[in-house]
Every structure is written in C-alpha cells, then in structure tokens.
Design an enzyme around this catalytic site. Structure first.
Site, PDB file in Angstrom:
ATOM      1  N   HIS A 200     -10.961 109.589 -12.330  1.00 41.42           N
ATOM      2  CA  HIS A 200     -11.371 110.870 -11.742  1.00 41.42           C
ATOM      3  C   HIS A 200     -12.305 110.572 -10.579  1.00 41.42           C
ATOM      4  CE1 HIS A 200     -12.287 115.226 -11.733  1.00 41.42           C
ATOM      5  NE2 HIS A 200     -13.476 114.822 -11.289  1.00 41.42           N
ATOM      6  N   CYS A 201     -11.902 110.997  -9.390  1.00 47.62           N
ATOM      7  CA  CYS A 201     -12.662 110.693  -8.181  1.00 47.62           C
ATOM      8  C   CYS A 201     -13.406 111.944  -7.721  1.00 47.62           C
ATOM      9  CB  CYS A 201     -11.745 110.195  -7.071  1.00 47.62           C
ATOM     10  SG  CYS A 201     -12.615 109.713  -5.565  1.00 47.62           S
ATOM     11  N   PRO A 202     -14.729 111.970  -7.824  1.00 48.20           N
ATOM     12  CA  PRO A 202     -15.463 113.150  -7.351  1.00 48.20           C
ATOM     13  C   PRO A 202     -15.435 113.286  -5.833  1.00 48.20           C
ATOM     14  CG  PRO A 202     -16.996 111.439  -8.027  1.00 48.20           C
ATOM     15  CD  PRO A 202     -15.636 110.949  -8.401  1.00 48.20           C
ATOM     16  N   GLY A 205     -12.548 115.340  -5.316  1.00 47.85           N
ATOM     17  CA  GLY A 205     -12.569 116.568  -6.107  1.00 47.85           C
ATOM     18  C   GLY A 205     -11.365 116.763  -6.991  1.00 47.85           C
ATOM     19  N   ASN A 206     -10.795 115.659  -7.496  1.00 43.16           N
ATOM     20  CA  ASN A 206      -9.606 115.779  -8.321  1.00 43.16           C
ATOM     21  C   ASN A 206      -9.396 114.475  -9.084  1.00 43.16           C
ATOM     22  OD1 ASN A 206      -7.319 116.839  -9.471  1.00 43.16           O
ATOM     23  ND2 ASN A 206      -6.257 117.245  -7.545  1.00 43.16           N
TER      24      ASN A 206
END
Length: 495
Positions: A200-202, A205-206
């Site tokens: 999960h890559c902040p 944003g997804n």
C-alpha cells in the site's frame, strides 16, 4: 309509466361505467409509487475506499500524502518551466523544455492512472457463498478430527496447492470470507483483499496490485528521470549565471532554482532507490510483500525457489509490463440487482412467491370459505343421493328401522363428494349412521296421500312412484344434523 313512453324512464336511468384504471385498490397502490433509483455497487462497497465520478475513480481514504505528491511535482516542475527553461532554451537548446514537458506529462499520467484505478480488489463472498464455504470447512474438520470429538476447534486457515512443483499455501481471510488466491493479501488500510498484492503506497493514495503495478513502476521510473533531469539542469542554470555575475548574484537572480535544487536533492535518492528496487523485483518476478517476508529464493535449486519466475529476466519483465491487464472483478459501476423473491411458506397446498402477509391472510380466508362451502355440499350430497325413498306400496311400519331392499335415489346434481366421505346406501342402517332423536314425540309421519305435493310434482296416483317419495329422516333430524356439521366446520376453521 307514462302512456306511450314506457321506455322513457329507462332512457333517463343509465348505468355509469366503472373505470378499473382510474380507481386503485389497496393492493395495487404500492406498485404505483415511484420506484427508487437503483444504486450502484460502489455506493455500498464494503471496503475503506473513496469513489469519484460515479465510481470511475477509486482511491484509498487516506489521500493526504497523495495531494502532497501532486503539490511537489506540480510546484517543482512549474518553477522549472517558468524560471529555468527560458534561460536554458536560449543559452543551450530549445529541446530542454520539450523533453521536460514530455517527462512531466508522462509522470502525471502514470501517477493518476495508478491512483485512480482498481488495484485488483477481490470481491467478498456473499452470505450464501460464505455459508457454503463454512460448511465445507466444517466437513473437512469433521473428517480430520472425527465427528465424535467434542469441544470447539477453529476451522483450518490454509489450503495447499501445487504451482510449478512448489507447494503454495492459500490463507483464509476472515474479513472477506474467502480463501485468498496465490500472491494475494489483505490490505489493512483499504480493508480489501488485493490480487498479487505488492504494497500500500500512501504517496499514490492507493494499493499497488495486479492491475496497477505496471503503471506504478512506470511512474516511479519516469519520476526518477524527471527529478534527475530537473536537478541537473537547475545546477547547469546556476553555474552559467554564476560565471557571468558570480555565485551569490546568480542565486539572487534565480531564487526559484535554489528551491528546486533542494527539493530534487532530497527526493532523488529515495526515488531512484525505489526504482532500482522495483526493477530488481520485476526481473525476478516477485512482489514487495514476498521479498520482505523472504518467501522465495532466486536460486532454482533451492527448496523454496520462486515458482512464478520464468527463469529469464527479459521474460519476467515482459510478463510484468507487457502482459494483458485483467478486468476488474468488483464491477463498481454496476447496478445492484434486486433480491430474488423467496418462496413463502405453503398455505393449503398453494405456494406463494413474494406475497405480503396481508395477501396471504386474504387468500387463506377465501380458501377457507370455499372449503367450507364444498364440505357442506359434500356432507349433504350423500344424504340426499343415498336416502332411500318410500313409495306408497312400502310405507314404514312401526318398529321397522331398516330397509331391506334398495330403492331409486334422487339425482340432485350436487358435486361429487371426496372418496374419503362415507357413502350411505340403502343397505346401511340409517339408525346406525344417524340416530333419530326420540325427543321429537309430537312429530308424526305423513303418508304419500296426506303429504302436499310441491309445485311441478305428479299426484299420488301417478304410476311414477319415485316422484312421490318421503324422506326417512324428519325435518327436525335433518336440521340437527346440519347444525352439528356447521358447528364442527366452525371449530375446524377456527383452528
């Protein structure tokens, strides 16, 4: 009636036609109400996601870092194109802003494509599917532990499958109620199981999964080129100006270049390092989740070798970057189908589908009334059809309680009783089936000659003797019989 105008009053009296379309019964009123607009699936999506543009855009709820990414890229690139590109295109070549523009648009396109797309979310099991899966798990548990073993035992959480000769465990997700496919994992931030989950890559944003991994890789790779490109030409700009007016004067003339250099300097190391790490993962056909856990080894001879690797770097890169994109499995813009009406409990042998409680009660009352009428007719029919008729030659004598020979019966056209109803014939003693009441002592039987003939009947001396019959049962006994029948039917209907 007026003379000569007998039809005059009839002309004034006219029947008004009842319109069945204008009036509505209470049963039809709910159907005439305006139906609510059907909802789309993204409106009731169980995961922690945000949707925009009627479900076309799908993102995680935590999007603050994503907006920071956009600001950094837009501000840095904007300052570069506004303050550095005019001087560089004049002093060096006009190709610099052109190349920078191509890289900028490619970075923005891949970023938005990664952030706004479905990463490969797996749909959750429906209640029926979950119940069936729990039933299968229970059967497996009974076989493994024995059905007679007491106490609670948790269901097995894994299944094993063979992929390229390697045993792979499928873990059960208690949130989605499914056994996750190979390489899938549940994201705790989005609360979804993602196929070929990477991480999960902040910053985007997804989640990064099967359906958007290639766009994520192209984003970080192109961003690395853009960062290096901007940083290199910002330094070139400052050097060229410092040669003419000195270093401090060059910084005063273009303060935006200082800000760009600082941002690029601290960003380039992480961005370039991340691009190199994912290049290694693609070449070995692994995911970030698998690499962190140390699930597989790149050496083919070891026991935990990677079963997903093709054994060739070029083939692995082509499979990850050039393969077909699988369609979304959640169909977030699809409409929610109404539930199929379930069959209601059968009532009197009739199955009703989708009926309301009031409708079923009305149907039960109508059927009860019809059944009561039919049973009354069926109960009266054997008595009327099977009662022996007494002619003038066979007058009942005192003390004679049975009839020795069958007589002609009256055909009244009543409905045929059920086969379970007892059929009274002349051979059966009427006193055994229906006892006469002794208390009616004042009643006396009439002879055929004394009995008044109903209208349309032949006189007593007619040769057709069966038309001048007299029932054996008195009127009082028939009334009491019908009273008992009605009382019994009322009790049955009340039950």
């Amino acid at each position: 009636m007026t003379p000569g105008g007998g039809s005059g009053p009839m002309k004034d009296c006219e029947y008004s036609q009842i319109s069945t379309h204008s009036s509505s019964s209470p049963m039809e009123s709910p159907h005439k109400k305006k139906k609510a607009a059907p909802k789309r699936k993204w409106e009731v999506f169980p995961g922690r996601n945000k949707f925009f543009c009627n479900g076309r855009i799908m993102m995680a709820r935590q999007t603050g870092v994503f907006y920071l990414t956009l600001v950094l890229i837009l501000v840095t690139s904007g300052l570069f194109f506004a303050f550095d590109c005019p001087y560089l295109s004049e002093k060096i070549t006009p190709a610099i802003p052109a190349i920078g523009g191509i890289l900028f648009f490619f970075v923005m396109g891949t970023l938005l494509r990664t952030s706004f797309s479905d990463p490969g979310v797996l749909p959750r099991a429906t209640p029926d599917e979950a119940a069936d899966l729990e039933r299968q798990i229970g059967n497996t548990e009974d076989i493994a532990n024995g059905s007679s073993s007491g106490g609670y035992r948790p269901p097995p959480r894994t299944k094993e499958v063979i992929i390229s000769g390697q045993t792979v465990k499928l873990k059960y997700c208690f949130t989605c109620k499914i056994f996750r496919p190979p390489r899938a994992s549940h994201c705790s931030l989005c609360d979804n199981c993602v196929e070929r989950f990477d991480h999960h890559c902040p910053w985007v944003g997804n989640c990064v999964g099967k359906r958007n991994y290639r766009f994520f890789y192209m984003f970080i790779l192109s961003l690395s080129f853009l960062t290096v490109f901007i940083f290199a030409f910002v330094i070139t700009h400052v050097i060229l100006r410092s040669q003419q007016a000195g270093f401090l004067n060059a910084l005063k003339d273009s303060p935006a270049s200082v800000l760009e250099a600082v941002v690029c300097f601290f960003s380039v190391w992480s961005i370039v390092g991340l691009s190199g790490f994912h290049t290694y993962l693609i070449s070995s056909n692994q995911t970030t989740n698998e690499d962190i856990k140390g699930s597989w080894s790149n050496k083919r001879g070891k026991e935990n070798y990677n079963p997903y690797s093709y054994g060739n770097i070029f083939t692995n890169c082509c499979a990850a970057l050039c393969g077909p994109i699988s369609p979304s499995l959640i169909d977030r813009r699809g409409f929610i189908q109404p539930d199929t009406p379930q069959p209601a409990a059968p009532s009197n042998g009739i199955t009703m589908y989708g009926a309301t409680q009031s409708q079923s009660n009305m149907c039960d009352q109508d059927q009860c009334i019809q059944s009561t009428k039919f049973v009354l007719q069926a109960a009266a029919t054997p008595l009327l059809q099977s009662e022996p008729s007494i002619t003038s030659e066979e007058l009942p004598l005192p003390g004679k309680t049975t009839i020795g020979a069958p007589c002609a019966t009256l055909t009244l056209g009543q409905p045929t009783p059920p086969s379970s109803m007892p059929n009274l014939t002349s051979e059966t003693g009427l006193t055994d089936m229906i006892p006469l009441k002794e208390e009616h002592e004042g009643h006396q039987f009439l002879t055929p000659e004394e009995a008044p003939s109903p209208p349309g009947m032949l006189p007593a001396g007619s040769p057709i003797t069966h038309s001048h019959t007299m029932h054996v049962l008195s009127l009082a006994s028939q009334d009491s019989l019908h009273e008992d029948s009605v009382r019994g039917l009322v009790k049955l209907s009340s039950v």
